[in-house]
Write an enzyme that holds these catalytic residues in place. Structure first.
Site, PDB file in Angstrom:
ATOM      1  N   CYS A  67      -0.287   2.082  16.246  1.00  0.00           N
ATOM      2  CA  CYS A  67      -1.218   3.108  16.731  1.00  0.00           C
ATOM      3  C   CYS A  67      -0.669   3.738  18.014  1.00  0.00           C
ATOM      4  CB  CYS A  67      -2.561   2.411  17.020  1.00  0.00           C
ATOM      5  SG  CYS A  67      -3.764   3.442  17.834  1.00  0.00           S
ATOM      6  N   ASN A  96     -15.206   1.992 -22.467  1.00  0.00           N
ATOM      7  CA  ASN A  96     -14.148   1.048 -22.123  1.00  0.00           C
ATOM      8  C   ASN A  96     -13.548   0.536 -23.429  1.00  0.00           C
ATOM      9  OD1 ASN A  96     -12.590  -1.136 -21.265  1.00  0.00           O
ATOM     10  ND2 ASN A  96     -13.979  -1.594 -19.573  1.00  0.00           N
ATOM     11  N   CYS A 126      -6.262   2.497  12.688  1.00  0.00           N
ATOM     12  CA  CYS A 126      -5.803   1.384  13.537  1.00  0.00           C
ATOM     13  C   CYS A 126      -6.789   0.211  13.435  1.00  0.00           C
ATOM     14  CB  CYS A 126      -5.740   1.864  14.987  1.00  0.00           C
ATOM     15  SG  CYS A 126      -5.443   0.535  16.172  1.00  0.00           S
ATOM     16  N   HIS A 147     -15.391   1.707  -2.158  1.00  0.00           N
ATOM     17  CA  HIS A 147     -14.319   0.865  -1.613  1.00  0.00           C
ATOM     18  C   HIS A 147     -13.332   1.642  -0.744  1.00  0.00           C
ATOM     19  CE1 HIS A 147     -15.129  -2.001  -5.257  1.00  0.00           C
ATOM     20  NE2 HIS A 147     -16.012  -2.149  -4.283  1.00  0.00           N
ATOM     21  N   GLN A 207     -15.489   3.015  -7.645  1.00  0.00           N
ATOM     22  CA  GLN A 207     -14.842   1.882  -6.966  1.00  0.00           C
ATOM     23  C   GLN A 207     -13.406   2.269  -6.617  1.00  0.00           C
ATOM     24  OE1 GLN A 207     -15.980  -2.091  -9.117  1.00  0.00           O
ATOM     25  NE2 GLN A 207     -15.983  -0.471 -10.647  1.00  0.00           N
ATOM     26  N   TYR A 261       0.834  -1.218   0.000  1.00  0.00           N
ATOM     27  CA  TYR A 261       0.000   0.000   0.000  1.00  0.00           C
ATOM     28  C   TYR A 261       0.863   1.261   0.000  1.00  0.00           C
ATOM     29  CZ  TYR A 261      -4.360  -2.431  -0.015  1.00  0.00           C
ATOM     30  OH  TYR A 261      -5.425  -3.196  -0.434  1.00  0.00           O
TER      31      TYR A 261
HETATM   32  C1  BV8 Z   1     -18.363  -7.863   0.135  1.00  0.00           C
HETATM   33  C2  BV8 Z   1      -9.952  -1.672  -2.520  1.00  0.00           C
HETATM   34  C3  BV8 Z   1     -20.087  -8.492   1.654  1.00  0.00           C
HETATM   35  C4  BV8 Z   1      -8.673  -2.385  -2.167  1.00  0.00           C
HETATM   36  C5  BV8 Z   1     -11.217  -3.293  -3.859  1.00  0.00           C
HETATM   37  C6  BV8 Z   1     -21.353 -11.351  -4.754  1.00  0.00           C
HETATM   38  C7  BV8 Z   1     -21.904 -10.412  -3.887  1.00  0.00           C
HETATM   39  C8  BV8 Z   1     -21.121  -9.814  -2.924  1.00  0.00           C
HETATM   40  C9  BV8 Z   1     -19.773 -10.146  -2.799  1.00  0.00           C
HETATM   41  C10 BV8 Z   1     -19.203 -11.064  -3.647  1.00  0.00           C
HETATM   42  C11 BV8 Z   1     -19.985 -11.671  -4.625  1.00  0.00           C
HETATM   43  N1  BV8 Z   1     -19.180 -12.518  -5.318  1.00  0.00           N
HETATM   44  C12 BV8 Z   1     -17.906 -12.445  -4.828  1.00  0.00           C
HETATM   45  C13 BV8 Z   1     -17.888 -11.605  -3.788  1.00  0.00           C
HETATM   46  C14 BV8 Z   1     -16.716 -11.286  -2.957  1.00  0.00           C
HETATM   47  C15 BV8 Z   1     -15.879 -10.119  -3.465  1.00  0.00           C
HETATM   48  C16 BV8 Z   1     -15.743 -10.096  -4.976  1.00  0.00           C
HETATM   49  O1  BV8 Z   1     -16.433  -9.362  -5.645  1.00  0.00           O
HETATM   50  N2  BV8 Z   1     -14.796 -10.855  -5.511  1.00  0.00           N
HETATM   51  C17 BV8 Z   1     -14.565 -10.821  -6.944  1.00  0.00           C
HETATM   52  C18 BV8 Z   1     -13.070 -10.863  -7.218  1.00  0.00           C
HETATM   53  C19 BV8 Z   1     -15.341 -11.949  -7.582  1.00  0.00           C
HETATM   54  N3  BV8 Z   1     -16.440  -8.866  -3.015  1.00  0.00           N
HETATM   55  C20 BV8 Z   1     -16.118  -8.410  -1.782  1.00  0.00           C
HETATM   56  O2  BV8 Z   1     -15.423  -9.012  -1.000  1.00  0.00           O
HETATM   57  C21 BV8 Z   1     -16.696  -7.045  -1.400  1.00  0.00           C
HETATM   58  N4  BV8 Z   1     -17.299  -7.112  -0.098  1.00  0.00           N
HETATM   59  O3  BV8 Z   1     -18.828  -8.567  -0.691  1.00  0.00           O
HETATM   60  O4  BV8 Z   1     -18.894  -7.763   1.417  1.00  0.00           O
HETATM   61  C22 BV8 Z   1     -21.260  -7.865   0.963  1.00  0.00           C
HETATM   62  C23 BV8 Z   1     -22.161  -8.690   0.267  1.00  0.00           C
HETATM   63  C24 BV8 Z   1     -23.272  -8.157  -0.345  1.00  0.00           C
HETATM   64  C25 BV8 Z   1     -23.504  -6.770  -0.278  1.00  0.00           C
HETATM   65  C26 BV8 Z   1     -22.597  -5.949   0.382  1.00  0.00           C
HETATM   66  C27 BV8 Z   1     -21.459  -6.496   0.996  1.00  0.00           C
HETATM   67  C28 BV8 Z   1     -15.587  -6.013  -1.301  1.00  0.00           C
HETATM   68  C29 BV8 Z   1     -14.943  -5.783  -2.641  1.00  0.00           C
HETATM   69  C30 BV8 Z   1     -13.974  -4.576  -2.553  1.00  0.00           C
HETATM   70  C31 BV8 Z   1     -12.551  -5.029  -2.768  1.00  0.00           C
HETATM   71  N5  BV8 Z   1     -11.662  -3.860  -2.778  1.00  0.00           N
HETATM   72  N6  BV8 Z   1     -10.446  -2.198  -3.806  1.00  0.00           N
HETATM   73  C32 BV8 Z   1      -7.517  -1.912  -3.012  1.00  0.00           C
HETATM   74  O5  BV8 Z   1      -7.692  -1.082  -3.914  1.00  0.00           O
HETATM   75  O6  BV8 Z   1      -6.409  -2.403  -2.734  1.00  0.00           O
HETATM   76  S1  BV8 Z   1     -11.686  -3.912  -5.337  1.00  0.00           S
HETATM   77  C33 BV8 Z   1     -10.757  -3.341  -6.639  1.00  0.00           C
HETATM   78  O7  BV8 Z   1     -11.429  -3.839  -7.792  1.00  0.00           O
HETATM   79  C34 BV8 Z   1     -10.715  -1.836  -6.838  1.00  0.00           C
HETATM   80  O8  BV8 Z   1     -11.559  -1.091  -5.991  1.00  0.00           O
HETATM   81  C35 BV8 Z   1     -11.199  -1.714  -8.294  1.00  0.00           C
HETATM   82  O9  BV8 Z   1     -11.719  -0.472  -8.606  1.00  0.00           O
HETATM   83  C36 BV8 Z   1     -12.219  -2.770  -8.261  1.00  0.00           C
HETATM   84  C37 BV8 Z   1     -12.927  -3.164  -9.515  1.00  0.00           C
HETATM   85  O10 BV8 Z   1     -11.987  -3.295 -10.534  1.00  0.00           O
HETATM   86  P1  BV8 Z   1     -12.098  -2.251 -11.740  1.00  0.00           P
HETATM   87  O11 BV8 Z   1     -12.187  -0.891 -11.179  1.00  0.00           O
HETATM   88  O12 BV8 Z   1     -13.178  -2.674 -12.653  1.00  0.00           O
HETATM   89  O13 BV8 Z   1     -10.660  -2.380 -12.388  1.00  0.00           O
HETATM   90  P2  BV8 Z   1     -10.176  -3.499 -13.418  1.00  0.00           P
HETATM   91  O14 BV8 Z   1      -8.700  -3.397 -13.495  1.00  0.00           O
HETATM   92  O15 BV8 Z   1     -10.819  -4.798 -13.088  1.00  0.00           O
HETATM   93  O16 BV8 Z   1     -10.803  -3.017 -14.830  1.00  0.00           O
HETATM   94  C38 BV8 Z   1     -10.358  -1.805 -15.415  1.00  0.00           C
HETATM   95  C39 BV8 Z   1     -11.128  -1.623 -16.712  1.00  0.00           C
HETATM   96  O17 BV8 Z   1     -10.757  -0.365 -17.262  1.00  0.00           O
HETATM   97  C40 BV8 Z   1     -10.820  -2.670 -17.753  1.00  0.00           C
HETATM   98  O18 BV8 Z   1     -12.048  -3.195 -18.267  1.00  0.00           O
HETATM   99  C41 BV8 Z   1     -10.067  -1.891 -18.856  1.00  0.00           C
HETATM  100  O19 BV8 Z   1     -10.410  -2.375 -20.154  1.00  0.00           O
HETATM  101  C42 BV8 Z   1     -10.590  -0.501 -18.668  1.00  0.00           C
HETATM  102  N7  BV8 Z   1      -9.674   0.571 -19.063  1.00  0.00           N
HETATM  103  C43 BV8 Z   1      -8.311   0.553 -19.073  1.00  0.00           C
HETATM  104  N8  BV8 Z   1      -7.855   1.772 -19.483  1.00  0.00           N
HETATM  105  C44 BV8 Z   1      -8.959   2.551 -19.733  1.00  0.00           C
HETATM  106  C45 BV8 Z   1     -10.108   1.790 -19.463  1.00  0.00           C
HETATM  107  N9  BV8 Z   1     -11.364   2.279 -19.601  1.00  0.00           N
HETATM  108  C46 BV8 Z   1     -11.477   3.554 -20.028  1.00  0.00           C
HETATM  109  N10 BV8 Z   1     -10.417   4.361 -20.296  1.00  0.00           N
HETATM  110  C47 BV8 Z   1      -9.150   3.882 -20.168  1.00  0.00           C
HETATM  111  N11 BV8 Z   1      -8.102   4.685 -20.464  1.00  0.00           N
HETATM  112 ZN    ZN Z   2      -5.394   1.798  18.120  1.00  0.00          ZN
END
Ligand code: BV8
Ligand code: ZN
Length: 270
Positions: free
Chosen positions: A164, A230, A143, A135, A117, A83
């Protein structure tokens, strides 16, 4: 520039770019509510790596190891270093033309909500006011034990894992990790915005992280005019009314400029 216009019955046909833009501008000019869902792609032109592009972050690192509480507890130093590395890149990054164009939307659209996001806060630095951060953000830290905020001067970032001052607990970035709930109420607000908008943009996201990835489909099911920006196709592309396969930094300024000219011509607006 590839623009595909999907009719309601899902027939794909590509009209000229100009005709598609005109259809989009007419929808925007008539819209009261616009929701703009963004992902890492909108920050790519600011030099911030996306997650799932071939050279993206997840191609080098395993998200469950680094972007999860389990990974942090297993190796807090390693996660803190990752990070730190990203915080330094983001501190040097500047908003790009796509961020500024979205900030300009707020001048022309009565109710415009950015649902991001992203954790880099470039939308806010470009001037967007009405924003929902699904997110969390990478700028702040807190902490893990007592939740106290941990303020660090980005220039003298502690390479060592900080503790902390209040309770001695480990410090973590204030992002939402995989497996963690989103901040209280934020998803409900985003879902309401997606479900009640006239026009929905999905910009720079692979539509793969949930529950955020439900939002474009919520908008579509509630009858919004959906636009995807995209360079590559996603699972949402077939459902978008218009899919603009261009970089957001290239096409968003053009959309705002065309909207401004249209409003001036039709409504003598400034
Ligand atoms: C949760 C912070 C319970 C950290 C991030 C179903 C329902 C609920 C949950 C799940 C589910 N199925 C699976 C899950 C679990 C999980 C999940 O989704 N897993 C995935 C991998 C399958 N989800 C969770 O754990 C979430 N919490 O579910 O809690 C809950 C349940 C129900 C309701 C509420 C809560 C928490 C997920 C958050 C994770 N944290 N980020 C950090 O940054 O280190 S996620 C991370 O991915 C980033 O935030 C990022 O933004 C996000 C999504 O990715 P994208 O933004 O789309 O980026 P990506 O690289 O994938 O794509 C980029 C795109 O841009 C590409 O298509 C590319 O072609 C395009 N591009 C490139 N250049 C350009 C462009 N477009 C335009 N112009 C350009 N120049
Ligand atoms: Zn603390």
């Amino acid at each position: 520039m590839i623009i595909t216009l999907h009719t309601l019955c899902g027939v794909f046909y590509t009209k000229s770019a100009m005709e598609s833009y005109n259809i989009l501008i007419e929808h925007l000019a008539a819209a009261c509510d616009v929701a703009i869902f963004t992902g890492a792609g909108i920050s790519a032109e600011s030099g911030i790596a996306t997650f799932r592009d071939p050279d993206g972050l997840w191609s080098k690192f395993n998200p469950t190891e680094l972007a999860s509480m389990k990974g942090f507890l297993r190796n807090p130093d390693r996660v803190w270093q990752w990070y730190n590395y990203r915080q330094a890149i983001i501190a040097d990054a500047q908003p790009n033309a796509g961020h500024y164009a979205l900030a300009d939307f707020e001048k022309y659209i009565p109710n415009c909500t950015v649902i991001t996001q992203n954790v880099d806060r470039l939308h806010q630095r470009a001037g967007t006011k009405n924003i929902l951060e699904l997110h969390g953000n990478i700028i702040e830290n807190h902490c893990v034990t007592c939740n106290s905020p941990y303020i660090q001067d980005i220039d003298i970032q502690s390479k060592e894992l900080p503790f902390c001052s209040n309770c001695g607990g480990n410090i973590r970035p204030s992002v939402v990790w995989f497996g963690e709930n989103l901040p209280d109420g934020i998803y409900e607000k985003a879902e309401y915005s997606a479900g009640h908008c006239d026009v929905f943009f999905s910009i720079g996201t692979s539509v793969e992280v949930y529950p955020a990835a439900y939002l474009p489909f919520t908008a579509k099911n509630r009858g919004a005019f959906c636009v995807e920006i995209n360079p590559t196709s996603t699972s949402f592309t077939p459902y978008a009314n218009i899919a603009i396969q261009e970089k957001s930094g290239d096409c968003l300024p053009r959309i705002v400029e065309t909207l401004q000219q249209y409003l001036k011509r039709e409504y003598n607006a400034e």
